[in-house]
Design a protein around this motif. Structure first.
Motif, short mmCIF file in Angstrom:
data_model
loop_
_atom_site.label_atom_id
_atom_site.label_comp_id
_atom_site.label_asym_id
_atom_site.label_seq_id
_atom_site.Cartn_x
_atom_site.Cartn_y
_atom_site.Cartn_z
N GLU A 1 0.82 -1.22 0.00
CA GLU A 1 0.00 0.00 0.00
C GLU A 1 0.85 1.26 0.00
O GLU A 1 0.56 2.22 -0.74
CB GLU A 1 -0.92 0.00 1.24
CG GLU A 1 -1.76 1.24 1.39
CD GLU A 1 -2.60 1.22 2.66
OE1 GLU A 1 -3.12 2.28 3.04
OE2 GLU A 1 -2.71 0.14 3.30
N LEU A 2 1.91 1.30 0.78
CA LEU A 2 2.67 2.54 0.97
C LEU A 2 3.75 2.75 -0.09
O LEU A 2 4.05 3.89 -0.46
CB LEU A 2 3.32 2.54 2.36
CG LEU A 2 2.36 2.52 3.55
CD1 LEU A 2 3.13 2.42 4.85
CD2 LEU A 2 1.48 3.78 3.55
N VAL A 3 4.33 1.69 -0.56
CA VAL A 3 5.49 1.82 -1.45
C VAL A 3 5.25 1.14 -2.79
O VAL A 3 5.29 1.77 -3.85
CB VAL A 3 6.77 1.25 -0.78
CG1 VAL A 3 7.95 1.34 -1.73
CG2 VAL A 3 7.07 2.00 0.51
N GLY A 4 5.04 -0.14 -2.73
CA GLY A 4 4.95 -0.89 -3.98
C GLY A 4 6.34 -1.16 -4.55
O GLY A 4 7.37 -0.83 -3.96
N VAL A 5 6.39 -1.74 -5.73
CA VAL A 5 7.66 -2.10 -6.35
C VAL A 5 8.22 -0.89 -7.09
O VAL A 5 7.85 -0.60 -8.23
CB VAL A 5 7.47 -3.29 -7.32
CG1 VAL A 5 8.81 -3.70 -7.92
CG2 VAL A 5 6.84 -4.47 -6.60
N VAL A 6 9.09 -0.14 -6.40
CA VAL A 6 9.67 1.07 -6.98
C VAL A 6 11.17 1.05 -6.75
O VAL A 6 11.70 0.32 -5.90
CB VAL A 6 9.06 2.35 -6.36
CG1 VAL A 6 7.58 2.46 -6.68
CG2 VAL A 6 9.31 2.39 -4.86
N SER A 7 11.89 1.89 -7.50
CA SER A 7 13.33 2.02 -7.35
C SER A 7 13.66 2.41 -5.92
O SER A 7 13.08 3.34 -5.35
CB SER A 7 13.84 3.10 -8.32
OG SER A 7 15.21 3.37 -8.09
N GLY A 8 14.59 1.69 -5.33
CA GLY A 8 15.00 1.96 -3.96
C GLY A 8 14.35 1.06 -2.94
O GLY A 8 14.84 0.95 -1.82
N ARG A 9 13.24 0.39 -3.33
CA ARG A 9 12.57 -0.52 -2.40
C ARG A 9 12.11 -1.79 -3.11
O ARG A 9 11.15 -2.43 -2.70
CB ARG A 9 11.37 0.18 -1.73
CG ARG A 9 11.75 1.19 -0.67
CD ARG A 9 12.48 0.53 0.48
NE ARG A 9 12.89 1.45 1.51
CZ ARG A 9 14.06 2.04 1.57
NH1 ARG A 9 14.96 1.84 0.60
NH2 ARG A 9 14.37 2.83 2.57
N ARG A 10 12.84 -2.17 -4.16
CA ARG A 10 12.48 -3.40 -4.86
C ARG A 10 13.60 -4.43 -4.85
O ARG A 10 13.42 -5.55 -5.34
CB ARG A 10 12.12 -3.07 -6.32
CG ARG A 10 13.26 -2.46 -7.12
CD ARG A 10 12.81 -2.03 -8.50
NE ARG A 10 13.88 -1.35 -9.22
CZ ARG A 10 13.75 -0.79 -10.41
NH1 ARG A 10 12.56 -0.84 -11.02
NH2 ARG A 10 14.76 -0.19 -11.01
#
Length: 551
Positions: free
Chosen positions: A459-468
């Motif tokens: 919900e808050l982040v998803g698969v994005v650069s820096g958190r994948r």
């Protein structure tokens, strides 16, 4: 007369020797295939060919002139007294006289050899010896001009710099600082991407340390700072010093010592030090793990345990402050700037998606810091509503990490990584080294998914650069790098992360030490500083900055 080819080792070039004999009365008769009809005719043919071509080929090149071993004496950085010799060959087939010998700018240089008027017999070779002392002007710019009868004047320029070894050792009660600095041009984009290019092939280097001196050492050092403060010095790399492991006898060209991971480099100087007044400078020809070969033999004998340091030319920073404890003791903080680029081997041990991973555990004795900043476009007229737009859609993470290395192998690996990154230019993966998600179910051998406690990642982040991208470290020391390809909330307490590939082993939640997010980062500064507490213990810290990656 017969001429036969011979390699002239004195001159280092092919020459001819003269041998008596009876020349052939007529050229040898050759067969239709071009070969001589018999061995005698073949020998005579070769003799005639050499006799006919020798004077034509070598008469103007070798004879009727003076030959010098060299036409310029370039000393480079002079670290100790040196003696150089030069032969001069009278290639005239008649006697010649040395009519003039003029020395210019030869302070600290003594020349011994023939003086006017000296007769040089035909084909005679004589030598000149140059003794160059460290005592003299910092810049060597002299010349020796020799004038011969009907042969004109030949001038031999002599150039170089006098480099005096700095032998006042640091006070190891405080760390010795080594600083290397690259130069990078960074072009950021509005969306967070970057283009970076290195402007230096190798970094600049400086060193800073405290010196405490007493009595004669203090007097000599203060006089040196007053009189020679602007000269180039030979600075020992204190952190790379090592002990002789066998006696080094005079005339030997080998030093037995632990050269591995230390900056003993071919063509670079080193120094053996017993005290500020007892030392010997040498030049390294080659370095192996357990020994160093020298370009010239040792002049003195040195016992086991003598300290040996790599050495580099450096200048003292503009300002030096001296604190006087008593009339016989003083303390000063010295800062030296190396005059040559600091080359070193580059290497990366661990990689993920073709980029290095900063996989050295930081020192938590001082808390690592982390901050987020965003590139916001703000519209504010001060009298109405304030508007802002997040241009990149992602924060820029800056985290400061500190490391302590307690072995030469760890220090060598860290230095090689920094040289591979080249300051701010090179990107690398940086884990948070924190438990960012917690595994709550067994990960099967073939499973490409991890069930974690629900932290609202989906919900808050998803698969994005820096958190994948994640780093999975097990308690047994095994480390796995994987990319999150999708995420879904299974319940209010469990989320499922789909990863790029299975781990290949069965992992229980209790087997996991940390699952940390990884971000593609770069150094936030081109300068990197090492604090040396000894030659075996070094501390360093760096600020790391993330950027939007398209990997």
């Amino acid at each position: 007369m017969l001429y036969a080819p011979l390699w002239n080792y004195t001159l280092g070039l092919p020459g001819l020797i003269y041998t008596p004999g009876t020349p052939a009365a007529s050229p040898a008769r050759l067969t239709s295939s071009g070969r001589a009809a018999n061995k005698t005719e073949a020998y005579t043919s070769v003799a005639n060919l050499l006799s006919a071509t020798a004077q034509k080929m070598f008469g103007g090149d070798w004879y009727d002139r003076f030959h010098f071993e060299f036409l310029e004496l370039s000393l480079g950085n002079l670290l100790g007294d040196q003696v150089r010799t030069m032969w001069v060959w009278n290639a005239y087939r008649s006697a010649k006289n040395l009519t003039a010998r003029v020395e210019t700018g030869m302070d600290g240089i003594t020349v011994t050899g023939p003086s006017p008027v000296t007769a040089w017999s035909p084909l005679e070779q004589r030598s000149y010896s140059f003794t160059i002392s460290l005592s003299g002007p910092p810049t060597i710019a002299g010349s020796l001009a020799l004038t011969f009868t009907t042969a004109g004047t030949t001038t031999i320029p002599i150039s170089g710099s006098r480099v005096v070894p700095w032998l006042w050792m640091p006070d190891w009660g405080q760390p010795v600082l080594e600083r290397v600095e690259w130069l990078t041009d960074v072009l950021p984009a509005r969306k967070g991407q970057e283009q970076r290019r290195a402007l230096r092939l190798n970094p600049r280097k400086s060193a800073e340390f405290a010196v405490v001196t007493m009595d004669d050492d203090r007097r000599r050092m203060e006089l040196a700072l007053f009189g020679w403060g602007a000269r180039t010095w030979g600075l020992p790399l204190w952190w790379d010093g090592t002990d002789l492991q066998a006696v080094a006898v005079a005339g030997s060209s080998t030093l037995t010592l632990a050269a591995d991971t230390r900056d003993f480099a071919a063509g670079k100087p080193a120094v053996l030090v017993a005290s500020t007044t007892s030392y010997e400078t040498v030049e390294v020809a080659s370095a192996l793990a357990g020994s160093v070969t020298l370009s010239r033999p040792l002049l003195s004998q040195w016992p086991i345990g003598t300290r040996v340091y790599p050495m580099r030319p450096a200048v003292i920073d503009q300002q030096v402050g001296i604190d006087r404890f008593t009339g016989n003791a003083s303390s000063q903080r010295m800062r030296f700037l190396m005059t040559e680029p600091a080359a070193y081997a580059s290497a990366t041990a661990t990689t993920y998606l073709s980029y290095p991973v900063l996989d050295q555990q930081p020192n938590w004795a001082s808390a690592p810091s982390l901050e987020y900043s965003r590139q916001l476009d703000v519209i504010d007229a001060l009298v109405g509503i304030r508007l802002q737009d997040d241009e990149s859609g992602l924060p820029v993470a800056r985290q400061r990490l500190r490391w302590t290395f307690s072995s030469r192998q760890q220090i060598d690996a860290w230095r090689k990584l920094l040289y591979a990154l080249r300051g701010r230019q090179g990107p690398f993966w940086v884990p948070t080294y924190t438990a960012d998600v917690k595994c709550v179910a067994t990960i099967d051998t073939t499973a490409a998914a991890i069930d974690i406690g629900n932290v609202k990642y989906t919900e808050l982040v998803g698969v994005v650069s820096g958190r994948r991208d994640i780093r999975i470290k097990l308690l047994n020391g095994a480390v796995y790098f994987r990319r999150i390809t999708s995420a879904a909330a299974l319940s209010s307490t469990v989320e499922r992360l789909t990863i790029s590939s299975a781990l290949g082993v069965t992992v229980q939640p209790a087997d996991i030490d940390l699952i940390s997010f990884m971000t593609l980062c770069r150094m936030d500064a081109d300068a990197q500083e090492f604090s040396w507490w000894s030659g075996e213990v070094m501390e360093t810290q760096s600020m790391l900055k993330s950027f939007r990656d398209d990997v």
